[in-house]
Enzyme design. Structure first.
Site, PDB file in Angstrom:
ATOM      1  N   HIS A 182      -1.890  -1.408   6.531  1.00 55.96           N
ATOM      2  CA  HIS A 182      -1.496  -0.560   5.398  1.00 55.96           C
ATOM      3  C   HIS A 182      -0.425   0.457   5.774  1.00 55.96           C
ATOM      4  O   HIS A 182       0.208   1.044   4.895  1.00 55.96           O
ATOM      5  CB  HIS A 182      -2.726   0.136   4.788  1.00 55.96           C
ATOM      6  CG  HIS A 182      -3.247   1.281   5.592  1.00 55.96           C
ATOM      7  ND1 HIS A 182      -4.418   1.216   6.313  1.00 55.96           N
ATOM      8  CD2 HIS A 182      -2.780   2.535   5.784  1.00 55.96           C
ATOM      9  CE1 HIS A 182      -4.638   2.377   6.900  1.00 55.96           C
ATOM     10  NE2 HIS A 182      -3.661   3.198   6.594  1.00 55.96           N
ATOM     11  N   ASP A 221      -7.149  -5.404   7.293  1.00 55.69           N
ATOM     12  CA  ASP A 221      -6.203  -4.313   7.529  1.00 55.69           C
ATOM     13  C   ASP A 221      -5.869  -4.218   9.012  1.00 55.69           C
ATOM     14  O   ASP A 221      -6.367  -3.344   9.730  1.00 55.69           O
ATOM     15  CB  ASP A 221      -6.802  -3.010   7.009  1.00 55.69           C
ATOM     16  CG  ASP A 221      -5.798  -1.867   6.978  1.00 55.69           C
ATOM     17  OD1 ASP A 221      -4.601  -2.122   7.196  1.00 55.69           O
ATOM     18  OD2 ASP A 221      -6.227  -0.719   6.723  1.00 55.69           O
ATOM     19  N   SER A 251      -4.422   6.841  10.780  1.00 61.24           N
ATOM     20  CA  SER A 251      -4.596   5.436  10.410  1.00 61.24           C
ATOM     21  C   SER A 251      -3.998   4.525  11.473  1.00 61.24           C
ATOM     22  O   SER A 251      -2.918   4.788  12.007  1.00 61.24           O
ATOM     23  CB  SER A 251      -3.913   5.162   9.067  1.00 61.24           C
ATOM     24  OG  SER A 251      -4.585   5.806   8.016  1.00 61.24           O
TER      25      SER A 251
END
Length: 267
Positions: free
Chosen positions: A68, A116, A211
């Site tokens: 992402h 992801d 992330s």
């Protein structure tokens, strides 16, 4: 460093899965596998936007991160820095790579963050030093159990009102029962390929900027920081590394054009 129908439960990697909150600054270079991933997206050629993600070195030629961080963006350039502690103060230990080759899992979904995971290919390869080392991955039969305390490190925000951290920080998070994430995220949470973790007291978490960083349990990377609920610190969802071991090995072999002894033969 991130989906449900009502705004209070919207899943945003940037809103709920990337901030080291309630953690501490680590000893410089004590997490030599950590990678600072700087991503620039320039849609019109005039207003480039740059934002950070985390990553981790798994092979001299490869860094793992979250899909992402890049998916859905146009005209992307990626820069990876290894061997850093304070990302704003360049050191002799830094190794900087401008990434020309990366691969996002072909079944990645930007609606529920399924699959992801992203592999960044380093060329030339990283020079392994005291400050730059690889981390082992959890294998397919290595399943981290609920109750295990693991660590997540990153350069993300330390509070809602603070900016991104210039130094690498880390926090302890406990692996939770799958039911915690199933109850929160319903069918969006996929037990086979995701790990549920967090701090029930809501004092420790990850958020914007982290992330793509690793969930490290007993010295192995078991997860990748993926998503959470907007403005909620618990629970957090991580991509389950062990589930994707065959895909990682397959992509590494394709890139290096050679077999890898540490990889299983099945894809």
């Amino acid at each position: 460093m991130l989906l449900l129908l009502i705004s209070a439960f919207v899943l945003l990697p940037w809103a709920g899965a990337g901030r080291i909150t309630g953690g501490w600054e680590v000893k410089p270079h004590s997490r030599p596998y950590m990678a600072y991933v700087s991503i620039t997206s320039d849609l019109d050629g005039c207003n480039p936007e740059t934002f950070p993600c985390g990553g981790f070195l798994i092979h001299p030629h490869a860094v793992l991160s979250a899909a992402h961080c890049v998916a859905g963006k146009r005209k992307v350039t990626i820069r990876v820095t290894l061997g850093a502690h304070n990302i704003k103060k360049e050191e002799p230990s830094w190794q900087v790579f401008h990434i020309d080759h990366w691969v996002i899992h072909p079944n990645y979904s930007d609606t529920n963050y399924k699959n992801d995971i992203m592999l960044l290919k380093l060329k030339p390869k990283a020079n392994l030093t005291k400050e730059v080392k690889t981390i082992s991955l959890a294998s397919q039969n290595d399943y981290v159990k609920p109750g295990r305390t693991c660590q997540v490190a990153g350069w993300g925000k330390t509070s809602l009102n603070e900016g991104l951290s210039s130094v690498l920080r880390e926090v302890d998070l406990k692996v939770q029962r799958e039911e915690e994430c199933v109850e929160t995220f319903k069918m969006k949470y996929i037990q086979q390929s995701m790990v549920c973790a967090g701090d029930k007291d809501g004092k420790k978490s990850t958020f914007r900027g982290d992330s793509g960083g690793p969930l490290v349990c007993k010295g192995k990377a078991h997860g990748i920081v993926s998503y959470g609920r907007r403005n909620h610190f618990f629970p957090k969802v991580f991509t389950r590394v062990s589930y994707f071991e065959p895909w990682i090995c397959k992509e590494l072999r394709k890139f290096l054009l050679q077999d890898l002894p540490e990889c299983s033969s099945s894809d």
